[in-house]
Design a protein around this motif. Structure first.
Motif, PDB file in Angstrom:
ATOM      1  N   LEU A 283     -82.553 -31.891  -1.354  1.00 20.46           N
ATOM      2  CA  LEU A 283     -81.253 -32.517  -1.111  1.00 20.46           C
ATOM      3  C   LEU A 283     -81.315 -33.544   0.024  1.00 20.46           C
ATOM      4  CD1 LEU A 283     -78.542 -32.177  -2.491  1.00 20.46           C
ATOM      5  CD2 LEU A 283     -78.022 -30.275  -0.973  1.00 20.46           C
ATOM      6  N   ALA A 284     -82.301 -33.409   0.900  1.00 23.87           N
ATOM      7  CA  ALA A 284     -82.406 -34.330   2.034  1.00 23.87           C
ATOM      8  C   ALA A 284     -82.642 -35.776   1.593  1.00 23.87           C
ATOM      9  CB  ALA A 284     -83.534 -33.870   2.968  1.00 23.87           C
ATOM     10  N   MET A 285     -83.258 -35.967   0.427  1.00 19.73           N
ATOM     11  CA  MET A 285     -83.510 -37.325  -0.066  1.00 19.73           C
ATOM     12  C   MET A 285     -82.247 -37.981  -0.611  1.00 19.73           C
ATOM     13  SD  MET A 285     -86.823 -38.460  -0.383  1.00 19.73           S
ATOM     14  CE  MET A 285     -87.094 -39.275  -1.959  1.00 19.73           C
ATOM     15  N   VAL A 286     -81.254 -37.156  -0.913  1.00 19.62           N
ATOM     16  CA  VAL A 286     -80.099 -37.627  -1.682  1.00 19.62           C
ATOM     17  C   VAL A 286     -79.044 -38.285  -0.799  1.00 19.62           C
ATOM     18  CG1 VAL A 286     -78.156 -36.785  -3.072  1.00 19.62           C
ATOM     19  CG2 VAL A 286     -80.456 -35.908  -3.503  1.00 19.62           C
ATOM     20  N   GLN A 287     -78.689 -39.523  -1.137  1.00 21.18           N
ATOM     21  CA  GLN A 287     -77.567 -40.205  -0.499  1.00 21.18           C
ATOM     22  C   GLN A 287     -76.850 -40.986  -1.594  1.00 21.18           C
ATOM     23  OE1 GLN A 287     -78.673 -42.066   3.449  1.00 21.18           O
ATOM     24  NE2 GLN A 287     -80.710 -41.836   2.599  1.00 21.18           N
ATOM     25  N   ASP A 288     -75.856 -41.774  -1.219  1.00 20.07           N
ATOM     26  CA  ASP A 288     -75.125 -42.585  -2.212  1.00 20.07           C
ATOM     27  C   ASP A 288     -76.111 -43.290  -3.130  1.00 20.07           C
ATOM     28  OD1 ASP A 288     -73.139 -41.945  -0.515  1.00 20.07           O
ATOM     29  OD2 ASP A 288     -72.363 -43.983  -0.273  1.00 20.07           O
ATOM     30  N   ASN A 289     -75.817 -43.301  -4.381  1.00 17.26           N
ATOM     31  CA  ASN A 289     -76.590 -44.078  -5.363  1.00 17.26           C
ATOM     32  C   ASN A 289     -77.997 -43.575  -5.668  1.00 17.26           C
ATOM     33  OD1 ASN A 289     -74.906 -46.111  -6.371  1.00 17.26           O
ATOM     34  ND2 ASN A 289     -74.975 -47.128  -4.374  1.00 17.26           N
TER      35      ASN A 289
END
Ligand code: M6R
Length: 390
Positions: A283-289
């Motif tokens: 989840l740490a890689m996940v940001q908007d878009n």
């Protein structure tokens, strides 16, 4: 027909209605629900007596094992392990005469799998080959076997062989259950449900292939997100060429296989994850878009998949979702956000055990369209060979 497709891989993906039919043909009696596999008939008693089952393979063939592991466990009521051939050898797994070792290999010539087969033969285990090439080494050196009958596969990326391996493994499970007279109603009902669903599978495969315009659009949307990321300072370079694919239960293998296909032919970093793993690191890689694909098909894991969707959404990342036809309202109901429901594609309904076949085909098409858009050589990806014989 040849000219309809721009590559052998594209053609092989589109042959799957016919190859799925030939994996089933002559093996299933749809009236009595009986399954008969000629190549293992003489060994069925021994197979039923085995105490443990190992499925051993490399690459995509391992994913066929992973996709059917739970199904085989239930149908045979035995402990079923899935191992990469190299990992199996590295572990010095103690094998005995009472074990059934299943070798899955499109080519039947993969060196790593052949070494593991030698090891099992020396230990005196019962060995069973599931191969696409008649007369290959793995065919010859196993005690019995099942041909997947997918026809010659030319593209380095294995596509039609995978779906046929999947079917053969499921049929093997049913054949064992029937020979074993596992009469528990759950197993009997499950076998009947799978056989009824197999009858409809070729037609449903065609329906999935007919959704290719939507899959092409999905490839475009993924690339659009990646382009946005490239321009944003919030992200690092790795994130702009990356994709997560998430699944639970039967869809975990689909996610893994999808990621392998996308890396292999589109040279894009993709990771297939069990949806429950998100909060343990990814989840740490996940940001908007950040592009993600999520499988939330109708089965007993669906609620967990919707949970993962909301974990992503609350980090500003709206995944592309695959659902089962008729579940559009279910998706909307579970989408905990004020925005419009995510871009989604609905797949035809089958029994949960076979949905992994219908779900992997769009992923094969996706990898193809991403590869085409990026100008890759689809049939012959760099650095790879069709069969890894060394
Ligand atoms: O011929 P095999 O099934 O034994 O090959 C195993 C892998 O090398 C193979 O599945 C490989 O992963 C594919 N190129 C993936 O598309």
């Amino acid at each position: 027909e040849e000219n309809l497709f721009s590559s052998k891989t594209e053609k092989e993906i589109h042959q799957q209605r016919a190859t799925i039919e030939s994996a089933i043909r002559g093996r299933v009696d749809f009236e009595t629900h009986a399954v008969k596999l000629g190549g293992i008939q003489g060994h069925l008693d021994e197979i039923c007596r085995s105490s443990r089952i190992y499925m051993i393979a490399m690459g995509t063939s391992t994913h066929a094992a992973l996709a059917t592991q739970t199904i085989l466990t239930t149908l045979t009521n035995k402990s079923v392990s899935v191992m990469q051939a190299t990992q199996f050898l590295d572990m010095d797994e103690p094998i005995s005469k009472s074990d059934l070792c299943i070798f899955i290999s499109q080519s039947g010539e993969t060196a790593d799998s052949k070494h593991a087969l030698d090891y099992c033969n020396q230990a005196g285990a019962l060995t069973l080959g599931i191969t696409n090439v008649v007369g290959s080494s793995i065919c010859q050196n196993t005690s019995c076997g099942i041909h997947v009958n997918a026809g010659v596969e030319v593209g380095v990326a294995s596509t039609k062989a995978y779906t046929s391996q999947y079917i053969c493994l499921v049929l093997l499970g049913i054949a064992i259950a029937q020979a074993h007279s596992i009469t528990g109603s759950r197993v009997r009902e499950m076998s009947i449900e799978i056989i009824d669903a197999l009858r409809e599978l070729p037609g449903k495969t065609e329906e999935v292939l007919n959704q290719k315009a939507k899959i092409r659009h999905l490839a475009h949307l993924i690339q659009e997100k990646q382009a946005t990321i490239k321009e944003s300072t919030m992200f690092n370079r790795e994130q702009s060429n990356s994709l997560y694919i998430l699944g639970r239960g039967f869809q975990y293998a689909v996610a893994r296989e999808a990621a392998l296909k996308i890396k292999e032919i589109a040279y894009m970093h993709a990771e297939g994850l069990c949806a429950s793993e998100l909060k343990h690191g990814p989840l740490a890689m996940v940001q908007d878009n950040f592009p993600t694909i999520l499988f939330a098909l109708k089965d007993r894991y669906q609620e967990h998949a919707f949970n993962a969707m909301n974990q992503l959404v609350s980090r500003g990342c709206v995944p592309f979702v695959f659902i089962t036809e008729g579940d559009e309202l279910e998706l909307a109901r579970n989408f905990k956000c004020k925005e419009n429901v995510p871009f989604h594609i609905a797949l035809p309904k089958s029994t949960p055990c076979l949905q992994g076949i219908l779900a992997v085909i769009p992923m094969q098409l996706l990898s193809l369209y991403l590869a085409q858009a990026r100008g890759c050589n689809v049939d012959q990806p760099r650095n790879l060979a069709k069969s890894v014989t060394v």
